[in-house]
Design an enzyme around this catalytic site. Structure first.
Site, PDB file in Angstrom:
ATOM      1  N   ASP A 113      -9.316  10.474   2.268  1.00 46.70           N
ATOM      2  CA  ASP A 113      -7.957   9.931   2.099  1.00 46.70           C
ATOM      3  C   ASP A 113      -7.244  10.806   1.068  1.00 46.70           C
ATOM      4  O   ASP A 113      -7.499  10.675  -0.122  1.00 46.70           O
ATOM      5  CB  ASP A 113      -8.082   8.472   1.633  1.00 46.70           C
ATOM      6  CG  ASP A 113      -6.736   7.773   1.505  1.00 46.70           C
ATOM      7  OD1 ASP A 113      -5.705   8.382   1.832  1.00 46.70           O
ATOM      8  OD2 ASP A 113      -6.731   6.604   1.062  1.00 46.70           O
ATOM      9  N   ASP A 139      -5.205  -0.131  32.364  1.00 46.82           N
ATOM     10  CA  ASP A 139      -6.656   0.051  32.309  1.00 46.82           C
ATOM     11  C   ASP A 139      -7.070   1.199  31.375  1.00 46.82           C
ATOM     12  O   ASP A 139      -8.183   1.690  31.443  1.00 46.82           O
ATOM     13  CB  ASP A 139      -7.223   0.266  33.724  1.00 46.82           C
ATOM     14  CG  ASP A 139      -6.605   1.485  34.386  1.00 46.82           C
ATOM     15  OD1 ASP A 139      -5.644   2.044  33.822  1.00 46.82           O
ATOM     16  OD2 ASP A 139      -7.080   1.874  35.467  1.00 46.82           O
ATOM     17  N   GLU A 197      -4.519   7.762  -6.867  1.00 50.11           N
ATOM     18  CA  GLU A 197      -3.297   8.118  -6.153  1.00 50.11           C
ATOM     19  C   GLU A 197      -2.006   7.572  -6.765  1.00 50.11           C
ATOM     20  O   GLU A 197      -1.294   6.800  -6.123  1.00 50.11           O
ATOM     21  CB  GLU A 197      -3.406   7.671  -4.691  1.00 50.11           C
ATOM     22  CG  GLU A 197      -3.865   6.225  -4.500  1.00 50.11           C
ATOM     23  CD  GLU A 197      -3.874   5.816  -3.023  1.00 50.11           C
ATOM     24  OE1 GLU A 197      -2.879   6.085  -2.332  1.00 50.11           O
ATOM     25  OE2 GLU A 197      -4.865   5.229  -2.569  1.00 50.11           O
ATOM     26  N   ARG A 216       3.507  11.468  -4.131  1.00 44.02           N
ATOM     27  CA  ARG A 216       2.202  10.857  -4.398  1.00 44.02           C
ATOM     28  C   ARG A 216       1.169  11.969  -4.353  1.00 44.02           C
ATOM     29  O   ARG A 216       1.287  12.895  -3.545  1.00 44.02           O
ATOM     30  CB  ARG A 216       1.872   9.766  -3.360  1.00 44.02           C
ATOM     31  CG  ARG A 216       0.498   9.134  -3.552  1.00 44.02           C
ATOM     32  CD  ARG A 216       0.301   7.806  -2.792  1.00 44.02           C
ATOM     33  NE  ARG A 216       0.328   7.940  -1.356  1.00 44.02           N
ATOM     34  CZ  ARG A 216       1.349   7.604  -0.582  1.00 44.02           C
ATOM     35  NH1 ARG A 216       2.455   7.106  -1.113  1.00 44.02           N
ATOM     36  NH2 ARG A 216       1.297   7.762   0.723  1.00 44.02           N
ATOM     37  N   HIS A 222       4.398   3.260   3.788  1.00 48.03           N
ATOM     38  CA  HIS A 222       3.592   3.358   5.011  1.00 48.03           C
ATOM     39  C   HIS A 222       4.418   3.927   6.173  1.00 48.03           C
ATOM     40  O   HIS A 222       4.348   3.449   7.304  1.00 48.03           O
ATOM     41  CB  HIS A 222       2.983   1.996   5.372  1.00 48.03           C
ATOM     42  CG  HIS A 222       1.973   1.539   4.364  1.00 48.03           C
ATOM     43  ND1 HIS A 222       1.775   0.221   4.045  1.00 48.03           N
ATOM     44  CD2 HIS A 222       1.123   2.242   3.580  1.00 48.03           C
ATOM     45  CE1 HIS A 222       0.823   0.148   3.108  1.00 48.03           C
ATOM     46  NE2 HIS A 222       0.418   1.353   2.819  1.00 48.03           N
ATOM     47  N   TYR A 226       8.519   7.011  -6.662  1.00 47.17           N
ATOM     48  CA  TYR A 226       9.401   6.913  -5.498  1.00 47.17           C
ATOM     49  C   TYR A 226      10.789   6.496  -5.971  1.00 47.17           C
ATOM     50  O   TYR A 226      10.982   5.368  -6.416  1.00 47.17           O
ATOM     51  CB  TYR A 226       8.834   5.894  -4.498  1.00 47.17           C
ATOM     52  CG  TYR A 226       7.349   6.086  -4.268  1.00 47.17           C
ATOM     53  CD1 TYR A 226       6.892   6.992  -3.310  1.00 47.17           C
ATOM     54  CD2 TYR A 226       6.410   5.407  -5.057  1.00 47.17           C
ATOM     55  CE1 TYR A 226       5.530   7.199  -3.124  1.00 47.17           C
ATOM     56  CE2 TYR A 226       5.052   5.609  -4.874  1.00 47.17           C
ATOM     57  CZ  TYR A 226       4.611   6.506  -3.912  1.00 47.17           C
ATOM     58  OH  TYR A 226       3.261   6.706  -3.741  1.00 47.17           O
ATOM     59  N   ASP A 231       0.118  12.012   3.753  1.00 42.70           N
ATOM     60  CA  ASP A 231      -1.045  11.187   3.427  1.00 42.70           C
ATOM     61  C   ASP A 231      -1.877  11.152   4.695  1.00 42.70           C
ATOM     62  O   ASP A 231      -1.512  10.496   5.670  1.00 42.70           O
ATOM     63  CB  ASP A 231      -0.584   9.780   3.014  1.00 42.70           C
ATOM     64  CG  ASP A 231      -1.721   8.887   2.545  1.00 42.70           C
ATOM     65  OD1 ASP A 231      -2.895   9.202   2.837  1.00 42.70           O
ATOM     66  OD2 ASP A 231      -1.435   7.860   1.894  1.00 42.70           O
ATOM     67  N   HIS A 289       2.765   0.477  -6.386  1.00 38.97           N
ATOM     68  CA  HIS A 289       1.432   0.209  -5.828  1.00 38.97           C
ATOM     69  C   HIS A 289       0.351   0.500  -6.859  1.00 38.97           C
ATOM     70  O   HIS A 289       0.619   1.034  -7.930  1.00 38.97           O
ATOM     71  CB  HIS A 289       1.212   0.990  -4.536  1.00 38.97           C
ATOM     72  CG  HIS A 289       1.286   2.490  -4.669  1.00 38.97           C
ATOM     73  ND1 HIS A 289       0.292   3.239  -5.239  1.00 38.97           N
ATOM     74  CD2 HIS A 289       2.254   3.368  -4.301  1.00 38.97           C
ATOM     75  CE1 HIS A 289       0.632   4.527  -5.188  1.00 38.97           C
ATOM     76  NE2 HIS A 289       1.817   4.626  -4.639  1.00 38.97           N
ATOM     77  N   HIS A 311      -8.253   2.632  -4.459  1.00 34.98           N
ATOM     78  CA  HIS A 311      -9.017   1.631  -3.711  1.00 34.98           C
ATOM     79  C   HIS A 311     -10.367   2.242  -3.382  1.00 34.98           C
ATOM     80  O   HIS A 311     -10.530   3.457  -3.380  1.00 34.98           O
ATOM     81  CB  HIS A 311      -8.268   1.230  -2.429  1.00 34.98           C
ATOM     82  CG  HIS A 311      -7.813   2.400  -1.597  1.00 34.98           C
ATOM     83  ND1 HIS A 311      -8.648   3.053  -0.727  1.00 34.98           N
ATOM     84  CD2 HIS A 311      -6.630   3.061  -1.539  1.00 34.98           C
ATOM     85  CE1 HIS A 311      -7.980   4.049  -0.144  1.00 34.98           C
ATOM     86  NE2 HIS A 311      -6.754   4.085  -0.622  1.00 34.98           N
ATOM     87  N   GLU A 365      -3.024  12.247  -4.227  1.00 34.04           N
ATOM     88  CA  GLU A 365      -4.211  11.404  -4.048  1.00 34.04           C
ATOM     89  C   GLU A 365      -5.456  12.233  -3.803  1.00 34.04           C
ATOM     90  O   GLU A 365      -5.485  13.114  -2.948  1.00 34.04           O
ATOM     91  CB  GLU A 365      -3.992  10.480  -2.830  1.00 34.04           C
ATOM     92  CG  GLU A 365      -5.220   9.680  -2.440  1.00 34.04           C
ATOM     93  CD  GLU A 365      -4.962   8.697  -1.305  1.00 34.04           C
ATOM     94  OE1 GLU A 365      -4.112   9.006  -0.445  1.00 34.04           O
ATOM     95  OE2 GLU A 365      -5.590   7.624  -1.292  1.00 34.04           O
ATOM     96  N   HIS A 368      -9.710   1.694   3.388  1.00 37.58           N
ATOM     97  CA  HIS A 368      -9.676   0.704   2.298  1.00 37.58           C
ATOM     98  C   HIS A 368     -11.022   0.003   2.383  1.00 37.58           C
ATOM     99  O   HIS A 368     -11.183  -0.965   3.127  1.00 37.58           O
ATOM    100  CB  HIS A 368      -8.513  -0.282   2.463  1.00 37.58           C
ATOM    101  CG  HIS A 368      -7.177   0.384   2.295  1.00 37.58           C
ATOM    102  ND1 HIS A 368      -5.999  -0.186   2.696  1.00 37.58           N
ATOM    103  CD2 HIS A 368      -6.839   1.588   1.772  1.00 37.58           C
ATOM    104  CE1 HIS A 368      -4.990   0.647   2.429  1.00 37.58           C
ATOM    105  NE2 HIS A 368      -5.479   1.726   1.871  1.00 37.58           N
TER     106      HIS A 368
HETATM  107 MN   LIG Z   1      -5.309   5.838  -0.230  1.00 36.72          MN
END
Ligand SMILES: [Mn+2]
Length: 436
Positions: free
Chosen positions: A269, A39, A382, A404, A241, A386, A258, A348, A352, A406, A359
């Protein structure tokens, strides 16, 4: 919410009505609370487009907006209920929907099925969100059937059904002053969170402990996280991710964070990558400077007149050139770009749309062509590199480095504004902030 705070939402409803034209009606809802386990609920977060039009953050509500009416805005919501409010918190109720949220009329959510028929009847165009919630799709069909069955009594069902999101997504792509103000603040708080991470990281700290430092700043400033934070040490930074965040941060490794705050339904972001011990190794520094060079050039290319993909193309060219210079790729730069050889290390896109959703909504192409940047758009920039820990095509010293960088960029009439500028990103600034 006071009525004065309704002004941005009221002006969005007015703009939507203009786009909808005459004899049209739009219906948009926000979902019920969701169980996490037994619950216990997930923390409720309103549907973005619903909130965009209403400023109403409670679950189980439906907004109906119709043109050519003295009462264009009807809100269906949960009625006030003393016992439920003692347990679960205050509700605006139908009275509050009118007095605080500027609805022209309000009904309880239970009255939706009976009231909607009268609202729908005689309208030519119906704007709804189809295809996302099957139960809701069926409910709309049920309403239309009911009107059709009443045709001999004068019932007239809408002739056209149009995806409401096609209008709302385009509206949301261009941020108004109210939204820009919120996004600046979300960006600033997120920047402070990343600064705190740089100041507190130490070798042998757990990734989740560093994540806690980031979340601390967000929550202390009235924010939630806009998405699950990524805190990846060493080769975990190569997992795009990665959200386990349960490994030890090692001396000599980089850590990639990130993470972005959500303030009043608006997201930031940010990604930063920095050394766990405060000092970049020569290989880390070489790759980091390359990513930064690509990012700065991509930001410079995020301006009116350039199309959506120019920053990405700019970043790819710089990264590929640099990878050849460092010896990670061999061959002719133009050819390596044409056959996408860089994707071994950069797989990538460079950004975005950003807004209420991390996103965010909004088409990237118009008439099959990348759309140009225009004032009011917010986009992330960004680029990254890698180098997989098991990549035997490169010398061992490069392996397991993930980077990265960003930032969030608001396109303005004359260029752009980096909303997330308050967190450092040059090697020198980072090492200085980290006390080296
Ligand atoms: Mn992003």
């Amino acid at each position: 919410m006071t009525l004065a705070r309704q002004q941005p939402f009221a002006s969005r409803r007015a703009r939507l009505l203009q786009h909808m034209g005459d004899d049209a009606i739009a219906i948009i809802g926000t979902r019920a609370e969701m169980y996490r386990n037994r619950d216990a609920d997930y923390r409720f977060r309103a549907d973005s487009s619903f909130y965009y039009l209403t400023g109403f953050a409670e679950p189980e509500a439906m907004a109906v907006i119709q043109s050519g009416s003295e009462q264009p805005y009807t809100l269906f919501c949960r009625e006030r209920n003393r016992e439920m409010e003692i347990w679960n918190g205050l509700r605006a109720g139908t009275e509050g929907a009118v007095s605080q949220y500027a609805a022209d009329q309000a009904f309880t959510i239970e009255q939706l099925d009976e009231q909607i028929i009268a609202l729908l009847s005689g309208k030519k165009r119906l704007y709804v969100r189809l295809g996302q919630d099957e139960a809701f799709d069926l409910r709309i069909i049920g309403w239309l059937k009911k009107i059709a069955a009443n045709q001999r009594q004068g019932g007239q069902a809408p002739i056209e059904i149009i995806q409401l999101d096609s209008l709302l997504d385009e509206m949301r792509l261009f941020k108004d002053v109210h939204e820009i103000d919120l996004m600046r603040r979300a960006a600033h708080i997120s920047a402070q969170a990343h600064v705190r991470a740089m100041q507190t990281v130490k070798p042998n700290m757990m990734e989740y402990a560093l994540e806690a430092e980031v979340l601390y700043v967000m929550q202390k400033n009235g924010c939630q996280t806009a998405y699950n934070s990524i805190v990846g040490g060493g080769a975990n930074g190569c997992i795009l991710h990665y959200v386990e965040n349960n490994q030890t941060l090692k001396d000599g490794d980089l850590v990639l964070i990130d993470a972005g705050a959500e303030l009043d339904h608006y997201a930031a972001d940010i990604t930063r990558t920095f050394p766990v011990n405060g000092t970049f190794s020569p290989e880390q520094k070489a790759l980091y400077k390359l990513v930064l060079k690509a990012q700065l050039a991509a930001i410079e290319a995020t301006i009116p007149g350039n199309h959506y993909r120019v920053p990405h193309e700019t970043a790819v060219k710089i990264l590929t050139t640099g990878l050849v210079e460092l010896g990670l790729l061999q061959g002719d730069v133009e050819e390596l770009i044409a056959n996408e050889a860089y994707r071994q290390f950069y797989m990538h896109g460079t950004g975005h749309w950003l807004g209420m959703d991390v996103h965010d909504v909004g088409s990237y192409k118009l008439n099959n062509e990348w759309r140009p940047y225009q004032a009011g758009m917010v986009v992330t920039v960004e680029p990254g590199l890698y180098i997989a820990p098991d990549d035997e095509t490169v010398e061992a010293r490069w392996r397991g480095i993930g980077i990265r960088i960003e930032d969030d960029v608001l396109v303005t009439g004359s260029g752009n504004e980096v909303l997330t500028k308050d967190v450092p990103k040059t090697v020198e600034e980072i090492e200085k902030l980290m006390g080296k």
